[in-house]
Scaffold this motif. Sequence first.
Motif, PDB file in Angstrom:
ATOM      1  N   ASN A   3       0.818  -1.208   0.000  1.00 40.18           N
ATOM      2  CA  ASN A   3       0.000   0.000   0.000  1.00 40.18           C
ATOM      3  C   ASN A   3       0.849   1.253   0.000  1.00 40.18           C
ATOM      4  O   ASN A   3       0.504   2.233  -0.641  1.00 40.18           O
ATOM      5  N   GLN A   4       1.969   1.226   0.714  1.00 41.36           N
ATOM      6  CA  GLN A   4       2.844   2.393   0.756  1.00 41.36           C
ATOM      7  C   GLN A   4       3.361   2.705  -0.643  1.00 41.36           C
ATOM      8  O   GLN A   4       3.375   3.860  -1.055  1.00 41.36           O
ATOM      9  N   TYR A   7       0.584   4.244  -2.683  1.00 41.23           N
ATOM     10  CA  TYR A   7       0.347   5.642  -2.318  1.00 41.23           C
ATOM     11  C   TYR A   7       1.475   6.533  -2.806  1.00 41.23           C
ATOM     12  O   TYR A   7       1.234   7.663  -3.233  1.00 41.23           O
ATOM     13  N   GLN A   8       2.699   6.034  -2.781  1.00 43.10           N
ATOM     14  CA  GLN A   8       3.814   6.811  -3.313  1.00 43.10           C
ATOM     15  C   GLN A   8       3.598   7.097  -4.797  1.00 43.10           C
ATOM     16  O   GLN A   8       3.756   8.232  -5.247  1.00 43.10           O
ATOM     17  N   ASN A   9       3.230   6.073  -5.549  1.00 43.16           N
ATOM     18  CA  ASN A   9       2.982   6.251  -6.983  1.00 43.16           C
ATOM     19  C   ASN A   9       1.826   7.211  -7.216  1.00 43.16           C
ATOM     20  O   ASN A   9       1.908   8.101  -8.078  1.00 43.16           O
ATOM     21  N   LYS A  25      10.885  14.980   2.592  1.00 45.36           N
ATOM     22  CA  LYS A  25      10.386  14.872   3.963  1.00 45.36           C
ATOM     23  C   LYS A  25       8.864  15.029   3.987  1.00 45.36           C
ATOM     24  O   LYS A  25       8.156  14.231   4.588  1.00 45.36           O
ATOM     25  N   ARG A  26       8.353  16.041   3.313  1.00 42.22           N
ATOM     26  CA  ARG A  26       6.900  16.252   3.277  1.00 42.22           C
ATOM     27  C   ARG A  26       6.202  15.154   2.483  1.00 42.22           C
ATOM     28  O   ARG A  26       5.099  14.753   2.811  1.00 42.22           O
ATOM     29  N   PHE A  27       6.877  14.678   1.443  1.00 43.92           N
ATOM     30  CA  PHE A  27       6.302  13.597   0.646  1.00 43.92           C
ATOM     31  C   PHE A  27       6.112  12.345   1.498  1.00 43.92           C
ATOM     32  O   PHE A  27       5.050  11.721   1.464  1.00 43.92           O
ATOM     33  N   GLU A  32       2.509   8.712   4.747  1.00 44.03           N
ATOM     34  CA  GLU A  32       2.080   8.236   6.061  1.00 44.03           C
ATOM     35  C   GLU A  32       0.637   8.627   6.354  1.00 44.03           C
ATOM     36  O   GLU A  32      -0.140   7.821   6.877  1.00 44.03           O
ATOM     37  N   GLN A  33       0.259   9.853   6.026  1.00 44.58           N
ATOM     38  CA  GLN A  33      -1.104  10.318   6.271  1.00 44.58           C
ATOM     39  C   GLN A  33      -2.114   9.552   5.419  1.00 44.58           C
ATOM     40  O   GLN A  33      -3.190   9.205   5.896  1.00 44.58           O
TER      41      GLN A  33
END
Length: 53
Positions: A3-4, A7-9, A25-27, A32-33
């Motif tokens: 899932n991570q 969500y990154q993609n 860092k914000r990405f 995570e959110q």
Amino acid sequence: MKNQIEYQNYLRQMNKLFNVEVDEKRFSQLVEQFMYIAEIAEPLINFPLENYL
């Protein structure tokens, strides 16, 4: 972990679509959110609905 990666993609594509620059860092915080929201929403998404059709 799967899932991570998804969500990154997704977030990278949205950044490109909206032409938004996000530092790493914000990405990672965004990822995570999204994972946190998905975890909260999972019981609702999995709740069986009656078929009214």
